[in-house]
Every structure is written in structure tokens, then in C-alpha cells.
Design a protein around this motif. Structure first.
Motif, PDB file in Angstrom:
ATOM      1  N   SER A 111       0.841  -1.193   0.000  1.00  0.00           N
ATOM      2  CA  SER A 111       0.000   0.000   0.000  1.00  0.00           C
ATOM      3  C   SER A 111       0.881   1.251   0.000  1.00  0.00           C
ATOM      4  N   LEU A 112       2.014   1.191   0.716  1.00  0.00           N
ATOM      5  CA  LEU A 112       2.939   2.331   0.699  1.00  0.00           C
ATOM      6  C   LEU A 112       3.592   2.482  -0.667  1.00  0.00           C
ATOM      7  N   TRP A 113       4.002   1.375  -1.213  1.00  0.00           N
ATOM      8  CA  TRP A 113       4.657   1.378  -2.523  1.00  0.00           C
ATOM      9  C   TRP A 113       3.745   2.037  -3.561  1.00  0.00           C
ATOM     10  N   LEU A 114       2.474   1.657  -3.515  1.00  0.00           N
ATOM     11  CA  LEU A 114       1.515   2.219  -4.468  1.00  0.00           C
ATOM     12  C   LEU A 114       1.293   3.708  -4.210  1.00  0.00           C
ATOM     13  N   ARG A 115       1.175   4.054  -2.943  1.00  0.00           N
ATOM     14  CA  ARG A 115       0.965   5.459  -2.588  1.00  0.00           C
ATOM     15  C   ARG A 115       2.119   6.340  -3.096  1.00  0.00           C
ATOM     16  N   LEU A 116       3.349   5.873  -2.880  1.00  0.00           N
ATOM     17  CA  LEU A 116       4.518   6.646  -3.297  1.00  0.00           C
ATOM     18  C   LEU A 116       4.623   6.714  -4.823  1.00  0.00           C
ATOM     19  N   ARG A 117       4.262   5.624  -5.465  1.00  0.00           N
ATOM     20  CA  ARG A 117       4.296   5.588  -6.934  1.00  0.00           C
ATOM     21  C   ARG A 117       3.295   6.577  -7.526  1.00  0.00           C
ATOM     22  N   LEU A 118       2.098   6.591  -6.968  1.00  0.00           N
ATOM     23  CA  LEU A 118       1.082   7.526  -7.460  1.00  0.00           C
ATOM     24  C   LEU A 118       1.484   8.970  -7.173  1.00  0.00           C
ATOM     25  N   TRP A 119       2.089   9.156  -6.001  1.00  0.00           N
ATOM     26  CA  TRP A 119       2.545  10.497  -5.612  1.00  0.00           C
ATOM     27  C   TRP A 119       3.560  11.034  -6.629  1.00  0.00           C
ATOM     28  N   ARG A 120       4.525  10.192  -6.998  1.00  0.00           N
ATOM     29  CA  ARG A 120       5.547  10.630  -7.954  1.00  0.00           C
ATOM     30  C   ARG A 120       4.952  10.831  -9.345  1.00  0.00           C
ATOM     31  N   GLY A 156       9.425  15.173  -3.302  1.00  0.00           N
ATOM     32  CA  GLY A 156       9.925  14.590  -2.065  1.00  0.00           C
ATOM     33  C   GLY A 156       9.010  13.490  -1.558  1.00  0.00           C
ATOM     34  N   VAL A 157       9.205  13.139  -0.292  1.00  0.00           N
ATOM     35  CA  VAL A 157       8.308  12.192   0.386  1.00  0.00           C
ATOM     36  C   VAL A 157       7.850  12.894   1.663  1.00  0.00           C
ATOM     37  N   PRO A 158       6.708  13.567   1.618  1.00  0.00           N
ATOM     38  CA  PRO A 158       6.341  14.469   2.711  1.00  0.00           C
ATOM     39  C   PRO A 158       5.617  13.797   3.868  1.00  0.00           C
ATOM     40  N   TRP A 159       5.993  12.552   4.164  1.00  0.00           N
ATOM     41  CA  TRP A 159       5.319  11.806   5.232  1.00  0.00           C
ATOM     42  C   TRP A 159       6.310  11.002   6.064  1.00  0.00           C
ATOM     43  N   VAL A 160       5.845  10.638   7.267  1.00  0.00           N
ATOM     44  CA  VAL A 160       6.477   9.551   8.015  1.00  0.00           C
ATOM     45  C   VAL A 160       5.768   8.281   7.562  1.00  0.00           C
ATOM     46  N   LEU A 161       6.544   7.247   7.268  1.00  0.00           N
ATOM     47  CA  LEU A 161       5.984   6.019   6.722  1.00  0.00           C
ATOM     48  C   LEU A 161       5.853   4.963   7.815  1.00  0.00           C
ATOM     49  N   ASP A 162       4.692   4.347   7.904  1.00  0.00           N
ATOM     50  CA  ASP A 162       4.446   3.319   8.921  1.00  0.00           C
ATOM     51  C   ASP A 162       4.496   1.942   8.285  1.00  0.00           C
ATOM     52  N   LEU A 163       5.538   1.178   8.619  1.00  0.00           N
ATOM     53  CA  LEU A 163       5.673  -0.177   8.059  1.00  0.00           C
ATOM     54  C   LEU A 163       5.085  -1.238   8.978  1.00  0.00           C
ATOM     55  N   GLY A 164       4.389  -0.810  10.003  1.00  0.00           N
ATOM     56  CA  GLY A 164       3.786  -1.785  10.905  1.00  0.00           C
ATOM     57  C   GLY A 164       4.681  -2.090  12.095  1.00  0.00           C
ATOM     58  N   ASP A 165       5.871  -2.663  11.824  1.00  0.00           N
ATOM     59  CA  ASP A 165       6.767  -2.981  12.949  1.00  0.00           C
ATOM     60  C   ASP A 165       7.781  -1.869  13.225  1.00  0.00           C
ATOM     61  N   HIS A 166       7.852  -0.860  12.346  1.00  0.00           N
ATOM     62  CA  HIS A 166       8.687   0.320  12.602  1.00  0.00           C
ATOM     63  C   HIS A 166       8.224   1.441  11.675  1.00  0.00           C
ATOM     64  N   ARG A 167       8.707   2.642  11.937  1.00  0.00           N
ATOM     65  CA  ARG A 167       8.409   3.776  11.056  1.00  0.00           C
ATOM     66  C   ARG A 167       9.690   4.267  10.399  1.00  0.00           C
ATOM     67  N   GLU A 168       9.534   4.991   9.283  1.00  0.00           N
ATOM     68  CA  GLU A 168      10.689   5.536   8.568  1.00  0.00           C
ATOM     69  C   GLU A 168      10.434   7.004   8.272  1.00  0.00           C
ATOM     70  N   ILE A 169      11.504   7.800   8.401  1.00  0.00           N
ATOM     71  CA  ILE A 169      11.369   9.220   8.098  1.00  0.00           C
ATOM     72  C   ILE A 169      12.390   9.608   7.035  1.00  0.00           C
ATOM     73  N   PRO A 170      11.938   9.784   5.790  1.00  0.00           N
ATOM     74  CA  PRO A 170      12.855  10.131   4.703  1.00  0.00           C
ATOM     75  C   PRO A 170      13.499  11.490   4.950  1.00  0.00           C
TER      76      PRO A 170
END
Ligand SMILES: [Zn+2]
Length: 277
Positions: free
Chosen positions: A167-176, A182-196
Motif C-alpha cells: 500500500s505504501l509502494w503504491l501510494r509513493l508511486r502515485l505520488w511521484r 519529495g516524500v512528505p510523510w512519516v511512513l508506517d511499516l507496521g513494525d517500525h516507522r521511517e522518516i525520509p
């Protein structure tokens, strides 16, 4: 918009003056999140001084007492947050410390405990050396309850079995595809988060970062700077561009001049800002 500043490579080789020169004034306006190397190996990193580079000796942070004192003070006054930046940072033969390997969980646990005890703080974020991470490293981070400074992506360790990954992959693909910057979000992978991070280095273009900043601000997203204290004096690789330090300062001046910007540490932004998954 949430705004934060991540600075990589503080280690035994850093002097308090190095950090004070860059962040002495601006850290009174908002916190700086320092990605710290607990036991720096003197390899090929440009953060290692010439006289040590390539010796491959290991230098624990506690052997630089003036820096330890300076960091402890900065943490207690809220000027600095400490993040974990690898264990040795540099590995021989061009190996990337956290790209693969079976010992990564132990390195994360040991490096984190060492820095937390030495500096009297709590670590919430891991920043991989050279931004290189893989499946094993990501799992080690998640098991330790840490979050990632940076974005791994499908090629660098997001689980192919997780619904969140796709779902994240698709969201980022559509965004681009729609021209998003950029990537204007904190990403929630379920077991951890990522901040680009948005790199502020000699290769970065100020117009590009300013455009990302403005579009992120307009949508109320997250803008995290990623830079290095040791190259603030370096000129831009682009004709007419500002030095790294001037580039950073322009973004900071823009941030503090706008009441819609909320400047927090990287750890606070990762934990408190709205996330997408
Ligand atoms: Zn680094």
C-alpha cells in the motif's frame, strides 16, 4: 508542517567546536538530531580526519571526554537529540556495515546501550551508515523498537509479505506520477516507522529543496533535513549555488519565519506526526 534536522557522523573524531560552529545559534531555535557513531572505525568516511583515515583503528566515543560533556549538556537543555548511526560506521573492503550480516541485532543493542549510558539519554531512531540498509538490518531495528532515519523501500528491506509494504509502494508511486515532490510523510511499516530525509550536501540543489519545502508546507506534511556538520563549508557542485551551510541556513530561516512550521526532533516527529501506510 513538521520540520526536523538530522545531522550524521558525530563520533570520537568530532570536537565540540565543530558542532557549536554550525549549531550553536540555531539549536536555540529548535532541536538538532545527531546521528552518533559509538565506536568509529577509522576507514574511508570523509568525516574521519586525514591523519586517521585508512588506519582501521577503532575509536570509542568515551575517549573524547570534551565531546561527551558537550553532548550531555546539549541533551539536557533540549538542543540535541541522539540517534544511533551504525556501530563502527566504516568496514574494510567497501562493505556496508548494515546492508547485511547476522550480527546486526547485537551491534544495534550494544551500540544503543553504550550511547544511552554514556550520554544519559534514550535513543529512538537508527540511521544506517551511508544510508545502506537491508532486510536483516530493518528487522534488527524493528525488534529493538527503533525507527529508521531514511527510507528503505522495497529494494532495501521492506517485507514483500506485508500488506503495508504494497500500500505504501503504491501510494509513493502515485505520488511521484502525479508530480509530487519529495516524500512528505512519516511512513508506517507496521513494525517500525521511517522518516525520509531531504539531503543538504554539495550535490543538493537549493531550488529543489525549497520547492519540496513549500509543497510540503502547503499540504501540512513532514520535512526532514539530512546534512553533515563536517561539510557545511563545502561549495555547491552547481554553478552559483550556495555553500552547504548557506543552503541549510536558508531552509532554517524559512522554517522559523512561518508559524505553520512545527520544529521538533526527529524522534518526536517520527512518533507524533500523522503517518501514512
Ligand atoms: Zn555517516
Amino acid at each position: 508542517m513538521y520540520f526536523c534536522i538530522r545531522d550524521d557522523d558525530t563520533s570520537f573524531f568530532t570536537s565540540p567546536e565543530d558542532l557549536e560552529r554550525v549549531y550553536g545559534e540555531v539549536s536555540q531555535w529548535g532541536p538538532i538530531s545527531l546521528a552518533v557513531v559509538p565506536f568509529h572505525r577509522a576507514g574511508t568516511s570523509k568525516a574521519v580526519p586525514d591523519k586517521f583515515r585508512g588506519r582501521w583503528s577503532v575509536h570509542p566515543l568515551h575517549e573524547n571526554q570534551p565531546l561527551v560533556d558537550y553532548l550531555r549538556t546539549g541533551i539536557s537543555t533540549g538542543r540535541f537529540e541522539i540517534m544511533l548511526h551504525g556501530y563502527h560506521h566504516d568496514e574494510p573492503h567497501g562493505r556496508l556495515e548494515f546492508a547485511s550480516g547476522a550480527h546486526l541485532a547485537q551491534r544495534i543493542a550494544d551500540g544503543r546501550k553504550y550511547l544511552e549510558d554514556l550520554l544519559g539519554t534514550t535513543i529512538r531512531v537508527f540511521v544506517p551508515p551511508r544510508n545502506a540498509i537491508g532486510r536483516q538490518g530493518l528487522r534488527a531495528i524493528a525488534r529493538a523498537g527503533l525507527h529508521l532515519g531514511g527510507a528503505a523501500g522495497v529494494r532495501s528491506g521492506w517485507s514483500p509479505l506485508s500488506r503495508k509494504t504494497w500500500s505504501l509502494w503504491l501510494r509513493l508511486r502515485l505520488w511521484r506520477k502525479s508530480g509530487g515532490l519529495g516524500v512528505p510523510w512519516v511512513l508506517d511499516l507496521g513494525d517500525h516507522r521511517e522518516i525520509p530525509g531531504n539531503a543538504v550536501t554539495p550535490a543538493s540543489r537549493i531550488q529543489h529543496n525549497e520547492a519540496i519545502f513549500e509543497s510540503t508546507l502547503a499540504m501540512g506534511g513532514v520535512f526532514c533535513v539530512a546534512t553533515h556538520y563536517w561539510e557545511q563549508a563545502a561549495p555547491s557542485l552547481h554553478t552559483g549555488g550556495p555553500t552547504v551551510g548557506e543552503h541549510l541556513r536558508r531552509l532554517i530561516d524559512r522554517a522559523v519565519s512561518d508559524s505553520r512550521v512545527v520544529w521538533r526532533s526527529v524522534g518526536e516527529v517520527v512518533l507524533e506526526s500523522p503517518v501514512v501506510a
